[in-house]
Design a protein around this motif. Structure first.
Motif, short mmCIF file in Angstrom:
data_model
loop_
_atom_site.label_atom_id
_atom_site.label_comp_id
_atom_site.label_asym_id
_atom_site.label_seq_id
_atom_site.Cartn_x
_atom_site.Cartn_y
_atom_site.Cartn_z
N ILE A 153 0.78 -1.30 -0.01
CA ILE A 153 0.13 0.01 0.06
C ILE A 153 0.69 1.00 0.01
N GLN A 154 1.66 1.15 0.90
CA GLN A 154 2.78 2.25 0.98
C GLN A 154 3.44 2.66 -0.25
N LEU A 157 1.14 3.87 -3.15
CA LEU A 157 0.82 5.45 -3.00
C LEU A 157 1.89 6.36 -3.33
N ASP A 158 3.02 5.83 -2.66
CA ASP A 158 4.14 6.61 -2.96
C ASP A 158 4.63 6.91 -4.44
N ALA A 160 2.43 6.58 -6.86
CA ALA A 160 1.17 7.01 -7.58
C ALA A 160 1.36 8.57 -7.46
N ASN A 161 1.72 8.80 -6.16
CA ASN A 161 1.78 10.18 -5.93
C ASN A 161 2.91 10.93 -6.57
N ARG A 199 -5.85 4.38 4.30
CA ARG A 199 -4.63 4.21 3.49
C ARG A 199 -5.25 3.19 2.43
N GLU A 202 -7.40 5.03 0.13
CA GLU A 202 -6.78 5.80 -0.75
C GLU A 202 -6.37 5.27 -1.78
N VAL A 203 -5.90 3.94 -1.52
CA VAL A 203 -5.43 3.19 -2.83
C VAL A 203 -6.45 2.74 -3.66
N HIS A 206 -7.26 6.13 -5.50
CA HIS A 206 -6.42 6.97 -6.26
C HIS A 206 -6.52 6.85 -7.88
N ILE A 209 -3.89 4.71 -9.53
CA ILE A 209 -3.89 2.99 -8.97
C ILE A 209 -4.90 2.51 -9.59
#
Lengths: 667, 281
Positions: A153-154, A157-158, A160-161, A199, A202-203, A206, A209
């Motif tokens: 997940i981390q 997200l990182d 994707a951001n 989180r 958020e995934v 996003h 994602i």
């Protein structure tokens, strides 16, 4: 005429302690075509590299041999130095004096002799090296993250951001991983779900994602920047777009006796199920192995009750083909199960449970809504024993390593118990307390000093039942090996963390290394802890070794940076050490006869057909052609070619013959 | 089928009951034993505490004699002898240099080819397949199977049963109709050789083993080791004195239990020799 420079490295004392480097340099210096030969303590250091650069200019070198360590770490270093000295980088070769000689032999004359031989054959090889240009390949700027636990997940997200696309695949029906099962987390005791579920959402939301749950990697081909991945989306047996996630089907399913994986077997679930209420995506799947319809051909109650008619019994698995530039492996870990420790009685008594089961007992969303109750009779345990290192650090049981997270979670478990059962007594048997980490030791001290958990340093020999109680027999090594016997109501085993099921299989699909315990192997234990041996594939979290949440998250962000760094380039350069089919003048065009045996053995599908046409446009000959982008330079086609029409850049037949001949000849 | 048998010291002395029951079973199942001629002491605990070469040479001589006499399989009823023989065979297999040295010491040829069976393995292989048809009096008792230490340890060398929770004897007992109880003391220490020098320690340790079996309602403790038997049976009065108890639970060799189940008399299987009266028949 060739003018070769030879640079012998001492590698501190790694080489010079067993090999007489001075003698090697002197002997090699006398060889024909060697224009310069010298030795230095650390050739990879700045002065060492400068030495090479200056020698190239001063002695007008046409080739360089660096006799040092394995090429794995420093071949790029020395090639770069050569390039800066004005030499084509592929005119530099390494002779491995460390792993192949000094580390494996004693100090004596024969060792030095062998070192001379190793350098000599590289001198002969480098004379035949040709100047090569790196191959440029494009980068597909989409990453794939395998595994939807906290590390995945981390990382997703990182990445994707940073603006890049991410495909996340997760084999279970929901993302969240083990962290979603945890009650509270050390060392702050904040609720695991409360920090994780946002989180997860958020995934799912996003824009960069794409999430595929209930999906697994089928095959991986290609190379860094250009992977071709097939994933299998297992049939969920429902139309995800039509389904609203109302959950009516899950309440009406008549099959309700399937051990619930999320509750670690401490609860039951139906055949059509959502793993847990906060699941992402919040849609059920049908477990075909246990569903009455798939077993007996009758039932379909879920289809009848579904208000949106979303059930699809005949849905097939779907294979998706994806173009991927980089892969992050975040497949997590598992804990060692059941009959591993017959003497601890796990599996024989309901009240002996493992750490993850205790997490579910202590969790507000668990089977007891957070009350600590014995699984056997639902009573509150008055005496509870936690056994740390149940399997870890115990080579007799097959696992020599420390599972790292158990000391901390055991302290947390004992603390949670004391917070809920004030009058209860908690005991912890431990070998050592390993609580390195920010605020970690303070946390353990708090369990001991404020919550009065009894820590007993020693191991437990056996746990057995007598008159409805669990007898824990152990030893207190701080009291001079005093035998200790505790009559307990419940026992929690901190079983060893092990590689997740299927890790070995996945590693083979990805062509990355794994260790004896099936954990994924990093490229270098200190300096490349995130990379694997395969370029473009990175590691995050406990798939590498047991890790706690902060470590997993840190590594996940690290992997994301590696991916973003890769994606910051539009083109990658690759080593041009690839196979080539020769070309000759017409009408022959090539000595290749077009049998295409090479095509059938190439593991990378890198061999194509090339047609030669005459002026009328008629095909007069078809020969093999290597796709430089796909070729990995393994050489299988070279060995197989019947007409010797294929050769390998950097490792040509002539170069290899020269090496062998050098070894056979006196010097 | 002809096997070698290595009785060791105890089967000709304190465990004659065990010896009688093994031979009685063999006779009942038409199995013939050939005693290894001129056998010697296995070295027991003493040898390997004092002299490694001696501790290997003694069992190696027994094995060499078996080879000389063409005995491919040797049954070793005593768990301690069994352990010494298997450990020796294993050590010499791993270390050819040591093997040559031991050959020199023995002045005999030694190859390590004989297969060594403990009593349970022997029963498994030769008795169990023909057992059903022979059972006339099922052994309808609750039994606590006590394995002790050397029958299953060291497990990496013996490669035989789970060291911490062995099952083989329980399985054999259930085949003759017995009900093996859950028994956590099945591999606890009985005190072993302290039988001679520190009977108080044996009394303490063996007492716990007996107490748990009685507490769980067992009718008998089943053993397959002469040392276990003598500590639990011969030392019973010391145990009862030490713990101020009156434990009466009998201690029966696994071979005796099978013998009774196939209709052999209690005399034939040596039950009369026990110190604690065996009311089972």
């Amino acid at each position: 005429m060739a003018r070769i420079g030879v640079f012998i490295c001492h590698c501190g004392e790694n080489i010079s302690a067993t090999v007489d480097c001075g003698k090697v340099a002197e002997t090699i210096g006398k060889l024909k075509h060697v224009a310069y030969s010298t030795e230095y303590k650390y050739m990879c250091s700045d002065p060492g590299q400068t030495l090479i650069k200056e020698a190239i200019k001063e002695h007008k070198l046409t080739g360089v041999v660096v006799a040092a360590c394995s090429p794995r770490m420093h071949e790029p270093t020395f090639r770069k130095a050569c390039a800066e000295g004005g030499l084509n980088p592929f005119l530099c070769e390494m002779a491995n004096l460390r792993e192949h000689c000094s580390w494996v032999h004693e100090k004596n004359d024969l060792t030095t002799e062998k070192a001379i031989d190793i350098v000599r054959i590289q001198v002969e090889k480098v004379k035949l090296n040709s100047a090569l240009q790196p191959i440029r390949v494009p980068v597909t700027k989409t990453a794939m993250v395998i595994g939807g636990g906290i590390a995945g997940i981390q990382s997703a997200l990182d990445i994707a951001n940073t603006g890049h696309k991410v495909i996340m695949i997760e084999r279970s029906p929901s993302i969240g991983g083990h962290m979603s099962q945890l009650s509270e987390t050390f060392p702050t005791l904040d609720c695991s779900q409360c920090i994780l579920t946002p989180r997860m959402v958020e995934v799912a939301q996003h824009p960069n994602i794409t999430l595929y749950t209930y999906a697994e990697v089928e095959s991986v081909e290609g190379f860094i920047g250009n992977f071709k991945v097939k994933i299998r989306k297992k049939a969920k047996s429902l139309d995800e777009k039509t389904c609203t996630g109302c959950g009516l089907c899950t309440t009406k399913c008549p099959q309700k006796k399937i051990p619930n994986e999320f509750e670690q077997g401490m609860g039951m679930r139906p055949a059509i199920y959502i793993p847990f209420p906060q699941a992402v995506p919040n849609r059920p799947v049908i477990d075909r192995e246990h569903c009455t319809y798939y077993i007996k051909g009758k039932c379909k109650i879920c289809e009848i009750v579904c208000p949106t008619k979303a059930i699809r019994f005949d849905q097939p698995d779907e294979i998706l083909e994806l173009e991927i530039g980089a892969i992050v492996v975040a497949t997590g870990f598992d804990i060692k199960h059941a009959d591993f420790f017959p003497e601890y009685g796990y599996g024989k008594y309901k009240d002996i449970i493992d750490g993850l089961q205790f997490e579910r007992l202590a969790s507000a969303s668990g089977p007891t809504t957070g009350a600590i109750l014995r699984p056997s009779d639902g009573q509150v345990p008055k005496n509870i024993v936690f056994i740390a290192c149940a399997g870890s650090r115990d080579p007799a049981k097959g696992i020599a390593y420390c599972s790292k997270i158990c000391c901390m979670y055991t302290a947390k478990h004992a603390m949670l118990y004391k917070h809920k059962v004030h009058e209860g007594k908690a005991y912890v048997f431990y070998m050592d307390i390993r609580s390195g980490g920010k605020n970690y030791d303070e946390f353990v001290r708090r369990a001991i000093e404020e919550d009065h958990v009894n820590y007993i340093r020693g191991r437990v020999s056996t746990v057995f039942e007598r008159d409805g109680k669990l007898i824990v027999k152990g030893v207190d090594t701080l009291l001079g090996a005093q035998p200790v016997e505790i009559v307990a109501d419940m026992v929690v085993l901190a079983t060893a963390g092990v590689a997740n099921s299927g890790a070995e299989d996945l590693a083979q699909k990805l062509h990355v290394s794994y260790d004896a315990h099936k954990f994924f192997a990093e490229a270098h234990p200190k300096l490349k802890p995130i990379e694997t041996n395969t370029a473009g594939i990175f590691l995050a979290g406990a798939c590498q070794n047991p890790k706690d949440i902060p470590d997993s998250v840190s590594q996940a962000s690290g992997a994301a940076v590696k991916v973003a760094g890769l994606f910051s380039q539009n083109e990658l350069t690759r080593e041009p050490l690839v196979a080539v089919v020769n070309r000759t003048a017409p009408p022959m065009y090539s000595t290749c006869v077009g049998c295409f045996m090479c095509q059938s053995v190439c593991p990378y599908q890198a061999i194509e057909r090339e047609d030669f046409k005459n002026r009328e446009g008629k095909i007069v000959k078809t020969v093999a052609k290597i796709n430089e982008g796909l070729c990995q330079g393994c050489g299988t086609c070279v060995a197989l070619c019947r007409s010797k029409s294929i050769d390998l850049y950097g490792y040509s037949n002539n170069q290899v013959y020269a090496e062998v001949v050098a070894l056979l000849n006196e010097y | 089928m002809k096997f070698g048998i290595y009785p060791g010291c105890s089967l000709t002395g304190s465990a004659r009951d065990y010896n009688e029951s093994v031979f009685a079973l063999a006779e009942a199942f038409d199995l013939e034993f050939a005693q290894i001629p001129d056998w010697n002491c296995c070295g027991a605990t003493a040898a390997h505490n004092l002299n490694k070469e001696l501790s290997l040479a003694l069992p190696a001589r027994i094995l060499a004699l078996a080879e000389q006499n063409g005995l491919d399989e040797i049954i070793v009823p005593c768990a301690a002898c069994y352990s010494r023989l298997v450990v020796t065979q294993n050590e010499l297999k791993k270390n050819p240099e040591l093997k040559n040295r031991i050959r020199e010491v023995l002045e005999m040829d030694y190859h390590g080819t004989s297969k060594i069976l403990n009593v349970i393995e022997w029963i498994d292989k030769y008795i169990i397949p023909k057992l059903d048809e022979k059972i006339v009096k099922p052994f309808n008792y609750k039994v606590a199977c006590y394995y002790g230490c050397l029958l299953v340890r060291p497990d990496k060398v013996l490669n035989y049963d789970r060291a911490e929770d062995p099952q083989t004897m329980d399985i054999v007992m259930s085949k003759i109709g017995a009900d093996p109880i859950y028994y956590p003391y099945k591999t606890e220490c009985c005190g072993a050789g302290f039988s001679v020098s520190r009977t108080d320690i044996v009394s303490k340790l063996s007492g716990k083993i007996i107490e748990d079996a009685e507490h769980r309602g067992a009718d008998a403790i089943i053993v397959a080791c002469p040392m276990c038997h003598s500590n639990l049976d011969m030392r019973r009065s010391d145990i009862n004195k030490y713990w101020k108890t009156e434990y009466k639970i009998p201690v029966v060799f696994v071979t005796q239990a099978i013998g009774l189940a196939i209709g052999l008399s209690s005399e034939k299987v040596g039950l009369k020799r026990h110190f604690v009266e065996v009311k089972i028949s």
